[in-house]
Design an enzyme around this catalytic site. Structure first.
Site, PDB file in Angstrom:
ATOM      1  N   ASP A  69      -1.560   8.622  -5.527  1.00 19.96           N
ATOM      2  CA  ASP A  69      -0.943   8.206  -5.759  1.00 19.96           C
ATOM      3  C   ASP A  69       0.055   7.800  -6.609  1.00 19.96           C
ATOM      4  OD1 ASP A  69      -2.253   6.426  -4.240  1.00 19.96           O
ATOM      5  OD2 ASP A  69      -2.049   4.444  -5.096  1.00 19.96           O
ATOM      6  N   GLY A 123       1.009  -0.979   0.138  1.00 21.38           N
ATOM      7  CA  GLY A 123      -0.121   0.365   0.197  1.00 21.38           C
ATOM      8  C   GLY A 123       0.661   1.510   0.381  1.00 21.38           C
TER       9      GLY A 123
HETATM   10  C1  GLA Z   1      -5.365   3.229  -3.463  1.00 23.90           C
HETATM   11  C2  GLA Z   1      -5.703   4.119  -4.499  1.00 23.90           C
HETATM   12  C3  GLA Z   1      -5.990   5.755  -4.292  1.00 23.90           C
HETATM   13  C4  GLA Z   1      -6.703   6.074  -2.937  1.00 23.90           C
HETATM   14  C5  GLA Z   1      -6.222   5.294  -2.187  1.00 23.90           C
HETATM   15  C6  GLA Z   1      -7.098   5.056  -0.966  1.00 23.90           C
HETATM   16  O1  GLA Z   1      -3.753   4.127  -2.898  1.00 23.90           O
HETATM   17  O2  GLA Z   1      -4.817   4.067  -5.739  1.00 23.90           O
HETATM   18  O3  GLA Z   1      -7.010   6.913  -5.320  1.00 23.90           O
HETATM   19  O4  GLA Z   1      -7.891   5.523  -3.760  1.00 23.90           O
HETATM   20  O5  GLA Z   1      -6.512   3.389  -2.067  1.00 23.90           O
HETATM   21  O6  GLA Z   1      -7.228   6.581  -0.177  1.00 23.90           O
END
Ligand code: GLA
Length: 434
Positions: free
Chosen positions: A206, A158
């Site tokens: 991101d 993540g």
């Molecule tokens: C993932 C997605 C982002 C966002 C996050 C939750 O990282 O790629 O675009 O939605 O989850 O905040």
């Protein structure tokens, strides 16, 4: 590429290793059975074959503002010193050959005829090819190259290794002499690569963080306007990431379900409140007076989003004021909301947060990113990072049976060329500095 303690190598050492491998022909040098030894398909190198370029792109950790990006809301990520680096040698061929040193794999693709395919397997090279496809769709010329890549962004934790790969690729692919659109536009191009080419329906946070990061700052991103304001990180606080060791299990279907629940909420509210286009337009009071028209689960999702947007702004304010108590409260409220209302936490994330908040010097702790595994983000008084690490190492494995990792990260600049390493391979390897 990290050592056993998870510490990234020094930049000089890292650059030297990449350049050596590039000079040696990438993985093909050590991989007799690899996809290619030397140049693919009889490709010829350019007359300028010893010209090399190094580019980098950071991963990110989100301080607060979770699942708000696709609701056109606010987010507060930090680009971190966990990065993907690519050393490359441009060539005249309309194709890319890239070796991942971490995976010991070489893959290649042609720059022409790329097409989105929803049934794609989502291999690492698809993120690179998707970026090439999306850049061309946006009218940006791309170049072919032979390159080697390594990463200190853990995969599946993540911390946005995919976005870092897309942003590093966008720099590697950029044809020289072409003006580069700004970071916000490049982020949208990379997001489109992921949405359309790779088939992952993510928001823009991101890619934006990786593209636009600012050393020493978080980014307050407005995901409707596609603009950002750098927010200075408090000098007396460290950002510490605790990896639960449970891979992020956010399969696209759970993420997509959350997205459609949010969209349904916005649509139902819009029937009574003209001017509502997305949950970004819904204030807490507006949600309260329309709650009765929403199915319960949808109301819960909306409540998270609407209040999370408010918490993002309050966090920026608390950072500016150095108000630790407020930061702790906001992080706790965000985590509880993600656990109880948005329902994307996990027992491991809850355990990790539970340990962290009991450690003196930990100002705030919450899950970060999409959820269902991955990492927590912690604001920690400088000098207390080790106390957090020790507490997690002592208690978390017994609670979960998993091996965690804990490390401080720093806020770095967004993706770009590595200054000082543009040059030539001299005598086969090594950068020409300056
Ligand atoms: C993932 C997605 C982002 C966002 C996050 C939750 O990282 O790629 O675009 O939605 O989850 O905040």
């Amino acid at each position: 590429m990290t050592d056993a303690a998870g510490v990234p190598p020094a930049p000089e050492e890292r650059a030297a290793r990449l350049l050596e491998r590039l000079a040696a022909g990438g993985a093909s040098a050590s991989q007799p059975g690899g996809a290619s030894a030397g140049l693919p398909g009889g490709a010829s190198e350019t007359a300028d074959a010893d010209r090399i370029v190094l580019v980098r792109a950071p991963g990110r950790v989100n301080l607060i503002g979770e699942h708000t990006d696709y609701n056109e809301g606010l987010v507060l990520p930090v680009a971190i010193d966990r990065e993907i680096w690519i050393a490359l040698q441009p060539w005249d061929e309309a194709m890319v050959e890239l070796t991942s040193l971490d995976l010991s794999r070489t893959a290649s693709f042609p720059l022409t005829g790329l097409t989105p395919n929803p049934a794609r397997t989502r291999s690492w090279i698809d993120y690179v090819a998707g970026t090439a496809w999306s850049m061309q769709e946006a009218g940006l010329p791309v170049r072919g190259f032979r390159g080697v890549l390594d990463s200190t962004v853990p995969v599946g934790s993540g911390l946005s290794s995919s976005a870092a790969l897309e942003m590093a690729s966008s720099w590697a692919l950029a044809a020289p002499g072409t003006p580069r659109p700004d970071a916000a536009i490049m982020a949208a191009i990379a997001q489109r690569a992921e949405n359309r080419y790779v088939g992952v329906n993510c928001g823009i946070m991101d890619q934006f963080a990786s593209a636009a990061g600012r050393a020493g700052h978080a980014l307050l991103i407005d995901c409707r306007a596609n603009t950002f304001v750098p927010a200075p990180m408090p000098a007396d606080l460290s950002v510490v990431v605790c990896d639960t060791g449970s891979p992020r299990r956010l399969d696209s279907s759970a993420y997509n379900t959350r997205r459609s629940e949010c969209e349904l909420g916005a649509r139902l509210i819009a029937e009574r409140e003209p001017g509502v286009r997305a949950l970004r337009d819904v204030e807490p009071e507006m949600l309260a007076r329309n709650r009765e028209v929403l199915p319960e689960v949808v109301a819960m999702r909306c409540e998270h989003i609407v209040n999370e947007d408010v918490r993002v702004l309050a966090t920026v304010e608390a950072m500016r004021e150095g108000d630790r108590e407020a930061l702790g409260r906001l992080f706790a409220a965000s985590h509880a909301s993600l656990r109880d209302l948005f329902q994307v936490s996990s027992p491991e994330l809850d355990a990790m947060v539970g340990i962290a908040v009991s450690v003196p010097g930990v100002v705030g702790a919450r899950m970060t990113g999409a959820g269902f595994g991955g990492c927590t983000v912690n604001l920690v008084e400088r000098g207390r990072e080790e106390a957090l690490r020790e507490a997690v190492m002592a208690r978390y494995p017994g609670m979960t049976g998993l091996r965690p990792s804990v490390y401080a990260v720093t806020a770095v600049d967004g993706a770009g060329p590595l200054p000082g390493y543009q040059g030539r391979i001299e005598g086969g390897a090594g950068p020409k500095r300056g």
